[in-house]
Design an enzyme around this catalytic site. Sequence first.
Site, PDB file in Angstrom:
ATOM      1  CB  SER A   1      68.261   2.728  38.394  1.00  0.00           C
ATOM      2  OG  SER A   1      67.103   1.915  38.508  1.00  0.00           O
ATOM      3  CE  LYS A   2      72.886  -2.352  43.434  1.00  0.00           C
ATOM      4  NZ  LYS A   2      73.932  -2.747  44.495  1.00  0.00           N
ATOM      5  NE  ARG A   3      63.203   1.849  40.150  1.00  0.00           N
ATOM      6  CZ  ARG A   3      62.133   1.906  39.110  1.00  0.00           C
ATOM      7  NH1 ARG A   3      61.287   0.751  39.473  1.00  0.00           N
ATOM      8  NH2 ARG A   3      62.252   2.569  38.180  1.00  0.00           N
TER       9      ARG A   3
END
Length: 479
Positions: free
Chosen positions: A255-257
Amino acid sequence: MNDTVRVRIAPAPSGSIHVGNARSALYNWLFARQHGGVFVLRVEDTDQKRVTDEAYAAVLEDLRWLGLQWDEGPGAGGDFGPYRQSERLGHYESAARDLIARGHAYPCYCTQEELAERRKLAQAAKRPPGYDGHCRSLTDEECAAYEAEGRAPAIRFRVPDDATVAFDDVVRGTVPTRTEQIPDFVILRSDGSPTYMLAATVDDIAMDITHIIRGEDLLPATPRQLLMREAMGITEVPVFGHLPLLISPDGRPLSKRWGDVAVDAYRRQGFLPEAMVNYLVLLGWSYDDRTNVFSVDELIEKFSLQRVGKNPATFDVNKLEWLNGHYIRSKSAGDLAEELVPFCVAAGIPADTDEGRATLRAVAPLVVERLKRLSEAPPMVRFLFEEVTPDERAAKVLEDQRDYLVEVAQALERLEKWTSVAIEEALRALAAGRGLKPKQAFQPIRAAVTGTLVSPPLFESLELLGKKRTLARLSAASK
Ligand code: GLU
Ligand code: ZN
């Protein structure tokens, strides 16, 4: 099916390619190169609402940047075109008609609202939430009645009852699925557009694809696509290999996190394509436990689907950076300078001239050890291109250094030869005379002359900057 290996990637262009798709592309490309095969690029652009020209161009650009040139596909030609699905709509439509005629597909008149309503009821009754077969055996009269109401049907595939679909996956071994697990699925939407399930199956057949190598997220598609093949009367089956999931360091789906998931973000931050390729190949494949660095030629020789693992692969930016540092260091000064030009220009440094390139070539050996990303270079080299204003940290170091900087200037002024060796000798002597530790002695000089504390090694930096500019900056900082 012919003897030539034919593999494909089928990106849906929604902007820059996802690292997972880039890995699939790489594995397919390597497999094709290794077997003297054909690497096909097919663009899944039937969802016209989502596909923009920019998104389409971005996909091609990412693949080119990675060096994964396709043998057939947009711009490359080939005997199995067109390679954009939006130009192949007729094929899907006729395949669907054919399936209907042979009893393998049927019109479904249910509206979205009706489906949602029945899904809720099924869930409440703890029945499976998939399509319930409502329109499986409508009579001609019932169909006509729906049509008269103005309903446009979707077309659903009739999944055979009470059967097992199994295939041998190169990565996962035998994968059996009971057909009770597969509800009848839509192949043509009510607006006549094909779903992925139909379009991919039709095209994999039409394009004579021999090996389907793709992410594990598509594993549920495979039994459906095999059932459709069978229903279409195709007896030959391609070899399947489903690549392990990519996860973030926290063990969850990427995920972009945890960092960027689009290839062009890495390009913009100054990752080299050779580092990206080397990193991507390690996401699921290994040669042995020790070797991490592979050139493309080595990969073409050594890559094999048999050594692709089942376990999820962690996307670790630190390892990518480590590889990037390796490839940065293996460049000649001239090549590295060339790579740095666009990053400097983007940072407002006018490096795009003969003189600018010469400066970058000269400074390249000084910064190369410190670079993990090319985008880190501009702040390190800016002082060679323009007058400096100390940044916050440099300004702090410069507090109360006036007298010292005057002495530094005097010591350097006296030098006859402006070499890093002579500069170092003079500055060390001065520091020793004043009883200063190296850091105390050299940080203020670095701050005054380069405006930052991140510059390359000090003595070499001063040599490169030249005597005149060095003295002028020391004098400005001691005002
Ligand atoms: N558009 C699909 C994807 O990129 C292609 C799936 C396939 O390879 O069949 O995930
Ligand atoms: Zn229905």
